[in-house]
Write a protein that holds these residues in place. Structure first.
Motif, PDB file in Angstrom:
ATOM      1  N   THR A 174      38.151 -41.052  17.753  1.00  0.00           N
ATOM      2  CA  THR A 174      39.070 -41.494  16.698  1.00  0.00           C
ATOM      3  C   THR A 174      40.392 -40.738  16.768  1.00  0.00           C
ATOM      4  OG1 THR A 174      37.930 -39.950  15.234  1.00  0.00           O
ATOM      5  CG2 THR A 174      37.316 -42.285  15.047  1.00  0.00           C
ATOM      6  N   LEU A 175      40.355 -39.503  17.287  1.00  0.00           N
ATOM      7  CA  LEU A 175      41.604 -38.745  17.482  1.00  0.00           C
ATOM      8  C   LEU A 175      42.451 -39.429  18.568  1.00  0.00           C
ATOM      9  CD1 LEU A 175      43.488 -36.306  17.089  1.00  0.00           C
ATOM     10  CD2 LEU A 175      42.038 -35.003  18.646  1.00  0.00           C
ATOM     11  N   TYR A 176      41.763 -39.803  19.643  1.00  0.00           N
ATOM     12  CA  TYR A 176      42.425 -40.553  20.717  1.00  0.00           C
ATOM     13  C   TYR A 176      43.098 -41.807  20.140  1.00  0.00           C
ATOM     14  CZ  TYR A 176      42.589 -43.403  25.073  1.00  0.00           C
ATOM     15  OH  TYR A 176      42.961 -44.189  26.129  1.00  0.00           O
ATOM     16  N   ASP A 177      42.357 -42.552  19.321  1.00  0.00           N
ATOM     17  CA  ASP A 177      42.891 -43.786  18.737  1.00  0.00           C
ATOM     18  C   ASP A 177      44.061 -43.511  17.786  1.00  0.00           C
ATOM     19  OD1 ASP A 177      40.976 -45.199  20.090  1.00  0.00           O
ATOM     20  OD2 ASP A 177      39.564 -45.247  18.401  1.00  0.00           O
ATOM     21  N   ALA A 178      43.918 -42.436  16.986  1.00  0.00           N
ATOM     22  CA  ALA A 178      44.970 -42.118  16.010  1.00  0.00           C
ATOM     23  C   ALA A 178      46.279 -41.779  16.726  1.00  0.00           C
ATOM     24  CB  ALA A 178      44.530 -40.957  15.122  1.00  0.00           C
ATOM     25  N   ILE A 179      46.177 -41.033  17.831  1.00  0.00           N
ATOM     26  CA  ILE A 179      47.390 -40.686  18.591  1.00  0.00           C
ATOM     27  C   ILE A 179      48.001 -41.950  19.180  1.00  0.00           C
ATOM     28  CG2 ILE A 179      48.238 -39.522  20.674  1.00  0.00           C
ATOM     29  CD1 ILE A 179      46.262 -37.241  20.026  1.00  0.00           C
ATOM     30  N   LEU A 180      47.166 -42.754  19.796  1.00  0.00           N
ATOM     31  CA  LEU A 180      47.669 -43.954  20.463  1.00  0.00           C
ATOM     32  C   LEU A 180      48.315 -44.927  19.473  1.00  0.00           C
ATOM     33  CD1 LEU A 180      47.739 -44.700  23.407  1.00  0.00           C
ATOM     34  CD2 LEU A 180      45.538 -45.846  23.144  1.00  0.00           C
ATOM     35  N   SER A 181      47.812 -44.948  18.245  1.00  0.00           N
ATOM     36  CA  SER A 181      48.400 -45.876  17.280  1.00  0.00           C
ATOM     37  C   SER A 181      49.492 -45.218  16.427  1.00  0.00           C
ATOM     38  CB  SER A 181      47.316 -46.465  16.371  1.00  0.00           C
ATOM     39  OG  SER A 181      46.703 -45.416  15.653  1.00  0.00           O
ATOM     40  N   GLY A 182      49.807 -43.960  16.734  1.00  0.00           N
ATOM     41  CA  GLY A 182      50.904 -43.301  16.035  1.00  0.00           C
ATOM     42  C   GLY A 182      50.588 -42.913  14.605  1.00  0.00           C
ATOM     43  N   ASP A 183      49.316 -42.682  14.319  1.00  0.00           N
ATOM     44  CA  ASP A 183      48.908 -42.299  12.960  1.00  0.00           C
ATOM     45  C   ASP A 183      48.845 -40.778  12.878  1.00  0.00           C
ATOM     46  OD1 ASP A 183      47.673 -41.806  10.568  1.00  0.00           O
ATOM     47  OD2 ASP A 183      46.063 -43.284  10.848  1.00  0.00           O
ATOM     48  N   HIS A 184      49.980 -40.160  12.559  1.00  0.00           N
ATOM     49  CA  HIS A 184      50.044 -38.690  12.668  1.00  0.00           C
ATOM     50  C   HIS A 184      49.204 -37.989  11.600  1.00  0.00           C
ATOM     51  CE1 HIS A 184      53.127 -37.723   9.477  1.00  0.00           C
ATOM     52  NE2 HIS A 184      53.285 -39.018   9.579  1.00  0.00           N
ATOM     53  N   LYS A 185      49.070 -38.623  10.437  1.00  0.00           N
ATOM     54  CA  LYS A 185      48.275 -37.965   9.370  1.00  0.00           C
ATOM     55  C   LYS A 185      46.799 -37.885   9.760  1.00  0.00           C
ATOM     56  CE  LYS A 185      51.456 -38.905   5.659  1.00  0.00           C
ATOM     57  NZ  LYS A 185      52.006 -40.058   4.952  1.00  0.00           N
ATOM     58  N   THR A 186      46.271 -39.000  10.248  1.00  0.00           N
ATOM     59  CA  THR A 186      44.874 -39.015  10.692  1.00  0.00           C
ATOM     60  C   THR A 186      44.675 -38.073  11.880  1.00  0.00           C
ATOM     61  OG1 THR A 186      44.715 -41.294   9.933  1.00  0.00           O
ATOM     62  CG2 THR A 186      42.991 -40.545  11.424  1.00  0.00           C
ATOM     63  N   ALA A 187      45.621 -38.100  12.810  1.00  0.00           N
ATOM     64  CA  ALA A 187      45.502 -37.230  13.991  1.00  0.00           C
ATOM     65  C   ALA A 187      45.411 -35.770  13.568  1.00  0.00           C
ATOM     66  CB  ALA A 187      46.695 -37.449  14.928  1.00  0.00           C
ATOM     67  N   ARG A 188      46.246 -35.405  12.603  1.00  0.00           N
ATOM     68  CA  ARG A 188      46.256 -34.017  12.135  1.00  0.00           C
ATOM     69  C   ARG A 188      44.949 -33.660  11.423  1.00  0.00           C
ATOM     70  NH1 ARG A 188      50.348 -30.127  11.059  1.00  0.00           N
ATOM     71  NH2 ARG A 188      49.702 -28.735   9.390  1.00  0.00           N
ATOM     72  N   SER A 189      44.492 -34.557  10.572  1.00  0.00           N
ATOM     73  CA  SER A 189      43.284 -34.211   9.817  1.00  0.00           C
ATOM     74  C   SER A 189      42.053 -34.193  10.728  1.00  0.00           C
ATOM     75  CB  SER A 189      43.107 -35.136   8.603  1.00  0.00           C
ATOM     76  OG  SER A 189      42.615 -36.380   9.006  1.00  0.00           O
ATOM     77  N   LEU A 190      42.033 -35.053  11.751  1.00  0.00           N
ATOM     78  CA  LEU A 190      40.911 -35.021  12.700  1.00  0.00           C
ATOM     79  C   LEU A 190      40.915 -33.726  13.511  1.00  0.00           C
ATOM     80  CD1 LEU A 190      40.913 -38.718  13.929  1.00  0.00           C
ATOM     81  CD2 LEU A 190      39.034 -37.582  12.726  1.00  0.00           C
ATOM     82  N   ALA A 191      42.117 -33.289  13.871  1.00  0.00           N
ATOM     83  CA  ALA A 191      42.208 -32.035  14.625  1.00  0.00           C
ATOM     84  C   ALA A 191      41.690 -30.881  13.763  1.00  0.00           C
ATOM     85  CB  ALA A 191      43.659 -31.784  15.049  1.00  0.00           C
ATOM     86  N   GLN A 192      42.054 -30.905  12.472  1.00  0.00           N
ATOM     87  CA  GLN A 192      41.602 -29.856  11.561  1.00  0.00           C
ATOM     88  C   GLN A 192      40.064 -29.871  11.442  1.00  0.00           C
ATOM     89  OE1 GLN A 192      43.712 -27.422  10.016  1.00  0.00           O
ATOM     90  NE2 GLN A 192      41.625 -26.611   9.941  1.00  0.00           N
ATOM     91  N   THR A 193      39.522 -31.079  11.268  1.00  0.00           N
ATOM     92  CA  THR A 193      38.068 -31.208  11.158  1.00  0.00           C
ATOM     93  C   THR A 193      37.378 -30.675  12.409  1.00  0.00           C
ATOM     94  OG1 THR A 193      38.485 -33.225   9.919  1.00  0.00           O
ATOM     95  CG2 THR A 193      36.225 -32.862  10.617  1.00  0.00           C
ATOM     96  N   ALA A 194      37.901 -31.053  13.564  1.00  0.00           N
ATOM     97  CA  ALA A 194      37.295 -30.622  14.828  1.00  0.00           C
ATOM     98  C   ALA A 194      37.319 -29.099  14.947  1.00  0.00           C
ATOM     99  CB  ALA A 194      38.023 -31.261  16.003  1.00  0.00           C
TER     100      ALA A 194
END
Lengths: 278, 214
Positions: free
Chosen positions: B6-26
């Protein structure tokens, strides 16, 4: 009787034969064809009206600057190739290298004469040294002239379609971007792609002396004020444009491309050189 | 464990908020930071680059993907430093003296960062001395130069010459790009690398510093 043929004809009849023969080279009108960007419309028209030469002219749309360089070249080359070369001695080019949009322009049957310039500002300021000096002292400057005020628009559908911003997805409205990428990304993209004030800080109006009133200067001044930019008015110099149409082609200022050759960028201060066309 | 695809998908779709929160969770789940970068983030940006080259992505899509990657990277970078993970390389990036155009430069900087490089971005209107000083200071292996105008292109030669003359520069490489730049010009001025697009610039940088693609 005076010699026949336009080239040797005196400007008015009634001169004695020996005087005419003697004066022939001086009176010789060169027949040239100008292919120019419309940005120079007023300057070229003034220069053409004052030149001893007989010059026909074709003006091409400013929008060619917004398309890929190889596409721009196609259009300018087509305009050059459309000229009935047997009627002219040379084609004079009212363009600069224009970010390589003229790179590869080929002389077929008659020579091409090309200003050694990166862009039109050299021709408005009268020399590339003056432009170079001003440019590096004022990196954030955006220039305005009558042409850049009157003709800085793309109203040709085909050119609009081909424009680089259009091809790169950089032509969308804010609303379209919100729809596609969300409000937050749209705002980010808008700053990244469209905020011109981000890096420019100054408008310079180049006053060529052909303006009939102060409106161009005033308009540029007002736009500068609106954006919070600095404004400067500098005196233009039409002499390089005049030398182009007059046929005064000193090799440090103009490049003459002989038939069968094309022009290519040098990447140094000479800007362009010729090479054999393939 | 969170499914990081989902982090891969968030980056590819330009969803910076999700990308950041997924990185934090990981990170909270003690996922190895290097594996987050190598398995999900770099591949996402590589894919964004491929789509750009195939005209599926355009500049806006690439910019927002890079933005999302950066949002995640901000959280991960300190952990990488803690673990002494070296970047793929250190690159000094900037637009040459007299030139204020930065859309292309920013795109290349983001793509390099997304490709695992540490990027030192000097902005626009950068003098040859500034490039070399920053490269020396940060121990960079590479300088990446951008120019949009043929008027400012000669500034690239000045940087290449200065690097060659600077003993402190060592094995520092120079790569160039921008609308009027060609491979011929790069060869002529002695630049080590050239790319005509932002995604190709990452591969060129990898070639120059001797790393293979993730």
């Amino acid at each position: 009787m005076p010699k026949s043929g336009d080239d040797a004809a005196p400007p008015a009849g009634g001169q004695p034969e020996d005087k005419v023969a003697c004066a022939a080279p001086e009176w010789r009108r060169r027949k040239l064809h100008l292919v120019s960007c419309e940005i120079f419309f007023r300057e070229m028209c003034l220069a053409l009206s004052r030149t001893p030469n007989q010059v026909d002219a074709a003006f091409l749309p400013k929008g060619l600057h917004d398309i890929a360089p190889e596409k721009m070249l196609e259009h300018v080359q087509a305009a050059v190739d459309a000229i009935k070369f047997e009627n002219y001695e040379a084609v004079i080019i009212g363009y600069a290298l224009c970010n390589n949009g003229l790179a590869g322009l080929t002389a077929r049957e008659i020579p091409l004469v090309m200003p050694r310039a990166h862009d039109c500002i050299t021709l408005f300021l009268g020399s590339r040294e003056r432009y170079q000096d001003y440019f590096f002292k004022n990196p954030g400057v955006y220039f305005k002239t009558t042409g850049w005020i009157e003709r800085n628009r793309v109203d040709d559908g085909e050119l609009q379609q081909l424009s680089i911003p259009n091809q790169q997805g950089m032509n969308q409205t804010y609303e379209e971007m919100v729809e596609k990428y969300g409000a937050d990304n749209a705002e980010f993209l808008y700053t990244q792609l469209y905020d011109h004030t981000r890096n420019y800080s100054k408008y310079t109006y180049i006053e060529m002396g052909l303006e009939q009133d102060a409106n161009y200067k005033a308009q540029t001044h007002d736009e500068a004020k609106e954006r919070g930019w600095e404004f400067e008015n500098v005196e233009g110099d039409i002499s390089m444009i005049q030398r182009l149409v007059d046929g005064q082609w000193a090799s440090d200022e103009f490049l003459v491309v002989p038939p069968g050759h094309r022009l290519t960028p040098t990447g140094d201060e000479t800007i362009v050189r010729t090479e054999k066309a393939p | 464990m969170t499914d990081l695809s989902t982090l891969y998908d968030a980056i590819l779709s330009g969803d910076h908020k999700t990308a950041r929160s997924l990185a934090q969770t990981a990170l909270d789940e003690n996922t190895d930071p290097k594996s987050i970068v190598d398995k999900y983030m770099i591949p996402a940006m590589d894919e964004a680059g491929r789509r750009f080259e195939a005209n599926v992505f355009y500049v806006p899509e690439l910019l927002i993907a890079a933005r999302a990657m950066k949002a995640a990277m901000e959280l991960i970078r300190p952990k990488l430093l803690e673990n002494h993970v070296e970047p793929a390389g250190r690159v000094v990036v900037g637009t040459v003296q007299g030139d204020l155009h930065d859309i292309g430069k920013n795109l290349v900087a983001s793509m390099l960062e997304g490709g695992g490089f540490e990027v030192i971005d000097l902005g626009v209107d950068v003098s040859p001395e500034q490039y070399v000083a920053a490269a020396t200071e940060h121990g960079a292996n590479l300088i990446a130069l951008s120019a949009l105008l043929t008027t400012t292109m000669p500034g690239m030669r000045a940087v290449v010459d200065l690097v060659k003359q600077s003993p402190a520069a060592g094995d520092l490489k120079v790569m160039i790009g921008g609308a009027p730049i060609t491979q011929t010009y790069a060869d002529e001025i002695g630049a080590d690398g050239f790319s005509d697009n932002a995604s190709g610039a990452v591969n060129e940088a990898r070639r120059l510093v001797g790393v293979t693609a993730a």
